[in-house]
Each structure stands twice: as structure tokens, then as C-alpha cells.
Scaffold this motif. Structure first.
Motif, short mmCIF file in Angstrom:
data_model
loop_
_atom_site.label_atom_id
_atom_site.label_comp_id
_atom_site.label_asym_id
_atom_site.label_seq_id
_atom_site.Cartn_x
_atom_site.Cartn_y
_atom_site.Cartn_z
N VAL A 397 -2.27 -2.27 -10.88
CA VAL A 397 -1.82 -0.89 -11.09
C VAL A 397 -1.55 -0.21 -9.74
O VAL A 397 -0.56 0.52 -9.57
CB VAL A 397 -2.88 -0.10 -11.89
CG1 VAL A 397 -2.55 1.40 -11.90
CG2 VAL A 397 -2.96 -0.63 -13.32
N ALA A 398 -2.43 -0.45 -8.76
CA ALA A 398 -2.23 0.15 -7.44
C ALA A 398 -0.97 -0.39 -6.79
O ALA A 398 -0.26 0.35 -6.08
CB ALA A 398 -3.45 -0.13 -6.57
N GLU A 406 2.91 -3.05 1.03
CA GLU A 406 1.71 -3.90 1.00
C GLU A 406 0.49 -3.01 0.79
O GLU A 406 0.39 -1.92 1.34
CB GLU A 406 1.56 -4.66 2.31
CG GLU A 406 0.32 -5.58 2.32
CD GLU A 406 -0.02 -6.13 3.69
OE1 GLU A 406 -0.96 -6.95 3.77
OE2 GLU A 406 0.64 -5.73 4.68
N ILE A 407 -0.45 -3.49 -0.02
CA ILE A 407 -1.69 -2.76 -0.20
C ILE A 407 -2.83 -3.55 0.43
O ILE A 407 -2.78 -4.78 0.53
CB ILE A 407 -1.98 -2.44 -1.68
CG1 ILE A 407 -2.33 -3.72 -2.45
CG2 ILE A 407 -0.82 -1.72 -2.32
CD1 ILE A 407 -2.89 -3.43 -3.83
N THR A 424 -2.28 1.84 0.93
CA THR A 424 -1.12 1.10 1.43
C THR A 424 -1.43 0.69 2.86
O THR A 424 -2.33 1.24 3.50
CB THR A 424 0.14 1.98 1.42
OG1 THR A 424 -0.04 3.05 2.36
CG2 THR A 424 0.41 2.53 0.03
N ALA A 425 -0.70 -0.30 3.37
CA ALA A 425 -0.96 -0.77 4.73
C ALA A 425 -0.73 0.34 5.76
O ALA A 425 -1.28 0.29 6.86
CB ALA A 425 -0.07 -1.96 5.04
N ARG A 426 0.05 1.37 5.37
CA ARG A 426 0.30 2.49 6.29
C ARG A 426 -0.78 3.56 6.20
O ARG A 426 -0.74 4.54 6.94
CB ARG A 426 1.66 3.11 6.00
CG ARG A 426 2.82 2.15 6.26
CD ARG A 426 4.15 2.80 5.94
NE ARG A 426 5.27 1.90 6.19
CZ ARG A 426 6.54 2.22 5.96
NH1 ARG A 426 6.85 3.41 5.45
NH2 ARG A 426 7.49 1.35 6.21
N VAL A 455 -6.13 -9.68 -2.60
CA VAL A 455 -5.63 -8.60 -1.77
C VAL A 455 -6.20 -8.77 -0.37
O VAL A 455 -7.29 -9.31 -0.19
CB VAL A 455 -6.04 -7.23 -2.37
CG1 VAL A 455 -7.55 -7.08 -2.39
CG2 VAL A 455 -5.38 -6.07 -1.65
N ARG A 456 -5.44 -8.28 0.64
CA ARG A 456 -5.94 -8.36 2.00
C ARG A 456 -7.07 -7.36 2.19
O ARG A 456 -6.94 -6.19 1.80
CB ARG A 456 -4.80 -8.09 3.00
CG ARG A 456 -5.22 -8.21 4.45
CD ARG A 456 -4.02 -8.40 5.36
NE ARG A 456 -3.17 -7.24 5.43
CZ ARG A 456 -3.30 -6.23 6.31
NH1 ARG A 456 -4.30 -6.26 7.18
NH2 ARG A 456 -2.46 -5.23 6.31
#
Length: 463
Positions: A397-398, A406-407, A424-426, A455-456
Motif C-alpha cells: 500500500v505504501a 523507492e521506499i 520515500t527514499a527522499r 524493503v530496504r
């Protein structure tokens, strides 16, 4: 000297001091004979002067009696086949050791000067005794067939201990031809699986021996599930494990620098396994097990840290004498200290998983069991993944909300619950999920490694 003519000081009870000293020495010899059949090794302490003795064992004995007991115990034990270790007491070394511990009689009796133990002929020379003559090495026929059959007959009767003893002698003699033939015979007469079990048993026995500074040393391995592009520094990881608080006080670990390949470990012959052990005991880089390429290891999913575990649980004569015999067997259930060490290891694994974005250290195992440990981890991870539907759905969902960005996940263990925060990566916050222990398929710390499959992971919120 004839005891009847020996000059003696009188004790308060009217008994000669020499008689009391002789009684203690005789009692020590009798106790040594009693406990020797249950021991493989014993540590006795020699004292250079009365001040050192009084520092370590205040008021316990006089200098001549303490050293006479050490000598008679070593003599009796050696006659019974017990290996003798000797330490020359050093006040400075003892005080530094005791400064890190609670000062109790039990602690004082357990002191082992790990850096300067003597064994073998050196131990007997220090005691002023003649070392027992070394047994000649066994001789085997040049043709391997009969010895291989003898080895397999011993393998069928494992309870006797003959297989371990004979295999050790063959390894010492370098008779890899006998071992290879035994494995081939089992493969031809039974199956590939049975042959693999025999070879694994040979590897396991070859990976440990009565060598090194203490009574026992063995090869160990820390398999680690790796992610592409996220291979941790091997030395830092090894140092983290050693400093985690998860090791027993009798364990000493030393790791080789660099990563090794699970495949290369599995291919080691029993003789090569023993050479690796001897190399690590001598602090040499093993020619039989070269470092692996980290990119290749990450592509295959696993790397291995290889180390040496030295067992310092040598029985000390001071403890045996004080307790009037061998200590009681420890309880089978985990002690509070063992549970605390297990929690410390879990916490360390969780930190590694977070700091390396999902790499997972497995259990520390004997080097011969690396493949089994990896297979067990994959099976267990598969079971856990089956119970992660809620987390997977939360992450999916995210991802939709992130709109293609990228999350990343910042996991935290809070009072045995698992808190997952997605960004988010940002750095844009997406969502947060908190799962109590009853909704987790594994402990919160254990879950951290499994999350890397989805996920990372990050240690801090991204900016």
C-alpha cells in the motif's frame, strides 16, 4: 628424608606441622585418583614465593605445601592419562584479571592465566617432573583397503568412541586415501546420502582437536545472508559479535579477516579441514581456504566468517580441592546468564540487519555445519514469510502511495513489539505500523533480517 628424623614445628593441637602438610598432600593425591577417570585435563598452579601465594589464596596454605600438592596431583593425574596444564602464578596478571570481576573465593579459584599456560613437556619441566614418554604414532598398512574397512566397522558402533579415535589417528597420519576409500565404499554399498553423512562426520571431527593454548580448539563459522551491494565489513562484523555480550566466559573467538565462500568450505576434505584448524591456531592465513569475492558471494546470497573458538573451561585443581570433588553437572535448562547472552545475540543481529539494510547473521556453528545452517535458515525464513502477509500488504500500500519512488523502512524494536515506519527514499513519511509480539512470526529482533527481503532498511529517517 626419613619422616621420623624430620624437624617439625608444633601446631596448637600438638600435631607436628609437617604431619599436617603431609596429610594435605596425601589427601590431594587420593582425591586426584578419585576424579581422574572423569577428566581429560587439569590445571595446577605453581607459586614462585609466599607473597604471590598469599595474594591469590590468602591464608590457604604455605608455599611448600601448595607446590607439593601441584606436583603430586600432576603426577597422579598423568598416570591416569589426564593432560596436565601448568600456570606459574603472577601477582600482576592475577590482579588485572580480578579487577574486572567480583572478588570471591570461587572467582579466585577459577583464575586461568590464558596467555602463559604450559602443557606437554614444558608443563612437566616446570613441575620438576619427568614427562611420560610419548606414545609412538600408529602405523597403518600402505594399502588403504583393510584400514578403510576397520574405520567403517567402527562407524557402525559410534557409542564405543573407536571411530573418533581411529579417524583422528588417520588424520594425524595424513591418510586421506583411507578416508576417501571409506566414503566410496559407503556410496557404492548404500547411497550418496549415506556417503555424504559419513564425509560430514569426518569433517566435523577434523575441525576440532586438543591443540592450541587450552584444552580444546575448534573451527567455527558465522554464515551471513547478504544483499547485493550491501556486504558488511568482515572485520567490523566479527568484532561486533565478539563484543556483543553473547559469548560465554569460557569462550575465546578469533576470526580470519575477509569473507569465505560456503561452497569452498563444503569442498574441504577432512585433512584440509584439519590444516585450516592448525593454521588458525598458529595465527596463519590458511592456504586451503582463501578469501572469496564479495560481489560473487552477494550474488549467491551468503558469505561466511571463519574463526577459531578456544575452549578455556579447563578444570582447575583449586576448585576441585575446595569442593572436595568435581562440580555438579550444570542444569539442562537455560540459566539466566545463558538467556541473557541469547538476548544479547538477538539484539546484535537486529542492529546488524538495520545498519546493513537487511543482511542477517545466522547462528555461530562449527565450520562443518555451514551448509546445514544455511539450509535451515532458508527453511525457517520460508515459514516466517508465510506469516508476513500483514507486513507485505502494508508495504505494498505504501509503494502505491509513493507513486513509483523507492521506499525505505526504519524498523525499531520497542518492548518486544516491532515498529515499522515507511518513507520515500527522499524522506517523505508514508505510514507506520506497530505489531505486538503475539502478531509476529518471530522475535522483533529476528524479524529485522527477514524484512530485508521486502524493503530496504535504514537506521535513521532519510532526509
Amino acid at each position: 628424608m626419613n619422616r621420623a628424623h624430620k624437624r617439625r614445628r608444633k601446631t596448637g593441637s600438638g600435631r607436628a606441622m609437617g604431619d599436617v602438610e603431609d596429610d594435605r598432600v596425601d589427601a590431594a593425591a587420593e582425591l586426584a585418583r578419585e576424579v581422574a577417570p572423569d577428566l581429560d585435563g587439569i590445571l595446577v598452579t605453581l607459586y614462585p614465593d609466599a607473597d604471590t601465594l598469599d595474594t591469590i589464596r590468602p591464608g590457604d596454605a604455605d608455599l611448600s605445601t601448595a607446590n607439593a600438592i601441584a606436583r603430586v596431583v600432576a603426577e597422579v593425574m598423568a598416570e591416569e592419562g589426564v593432560e596436565i596444564f601448568v600456570q606459574r602464578a603472577d601477582r600482576g596478571a592475577f590482579r588485572r584479571w580480578l579487577a574486572e570481576r567480583e572478588d570471591t573465593l570461587v572467582a579466585r579459584r577459577s583464575w586461568v592465566d590464558r596467555g602463559r599456560l604450559l602443557r606437554g613437556a614444558d608443563a612437566f619441566r616446570a613441575l620438576g617432573l619427568t614427562a611420560p614418554p610419548a606414545e609412538p604414532p600408529p602405523r597403518f598398512p600402505s594399502a588403504p583397503g583393510a584400514t578403510a574397512d576397520r574405520l567403517l566397522a567402527a562407524y557402525e558402533d559410534r557409542d564405543s568412541g573407536d571411530f573418533d579415535a581411529l579417524l583422528g589417528e588417520l588424520i594425524e597420519a595424513g591418510r586421506g586415501d583411507v578416508l576417501d576409500l571409506a566414503v566410496r565404499k559407503v556410496r557404492e554399498a548404500q547411497s550418496d546420502e549415506n556417503a555424504a553423512e559419513l564425509r560430514a562426520e569426518m569433517q566435523a571431527i577434523a575441525g576440532g582437536a586438543a591443540v592450541g593454548p587450552s584444552g580444546w580448539a575448534e573451527l567455527v563459522a558465522l554464515p551471513v545472508a547478504l544483499l547485493p551491494g550491501a556486504v558488511p565489513d568482515a572485520v567490523a562484523l566479527a568484532d561486533g559479535l565478539i563484543g556483543s555480550g553473547g559469548l560465554g566466559p569460557e569462550e575465546e573467538l578469533r576470526f580470519l579477516p575477509g569473507w569465505r565462500s560456503p561452497g569452498a568450505i563444503e569442498e574441504l576434505s577432512p585433512l584440509a579441514m584439519r590444516r585450516v584448524l592448525l593454521d588458525l591456531v598458529a595465527d596463519r592465513e590458511p592456504a586451503d581456504l582463501l578469501p572469496g569475492d564479495t560481489d560473487d558471494l552477494a550474488r549467491h546470497g551468503f558469505g561466511v566468517l571463519v574463526g577459531l573458538r578456544v575452549d578455556w573451561s579447563i578444570p582447575t585443581w583449586d576448585t576441585i580441592e575446595a569442593e572436595g570433588g568435581l562440580p555438579e553437572e550444570p542444569p539442562e535448562e537455560e540459566t539466566p546468564e545463558e538467556l541473557s547472552r541469547a538476548r544479547a545475540l538477538d539484539a546484535w543481529r537486529g542492529r546488524v540487519a538495520t545498519e546493513t539494510e537487511g543482511c542477517v547473521p545466522l547462528d555461530l556453528v562449527p565450520l562443518s555445519e555451514v551448509s546445514l545452517a544455511i539450509a535451515g535458515f532458508l527453511d525457517e525464513a520460508g515459514l516466517h514469510l508465510g506469516g508476513l502477509d500483514e507486513i507485505r500488504e502494508f508495504i505494498e500500500v505504501a509503494r502505491q502511495e509513493a507513486g513509483g519512488e523507492e521506499i525505505v523502512c526504519r524498523p525499531r524494536s520497542i518492548d518486544e513489539a516491532l515498529e515499522l515506519t515507511l518513507y520515500t527514499a527522499r524522506g517523505r513519511f508514508l505510514d507506520r505500523l506497530t505489531l505486538p509480539p503475539e502478531r509476529l512470526p518471530a522475535s522483533a529482533e529476528g524479524m529485522l533480517g527477514l524484512l530485508g527481503a521486502f524493503v530496504r532498511l535504514v537506521r535513521d529517517p532519510p532526509h
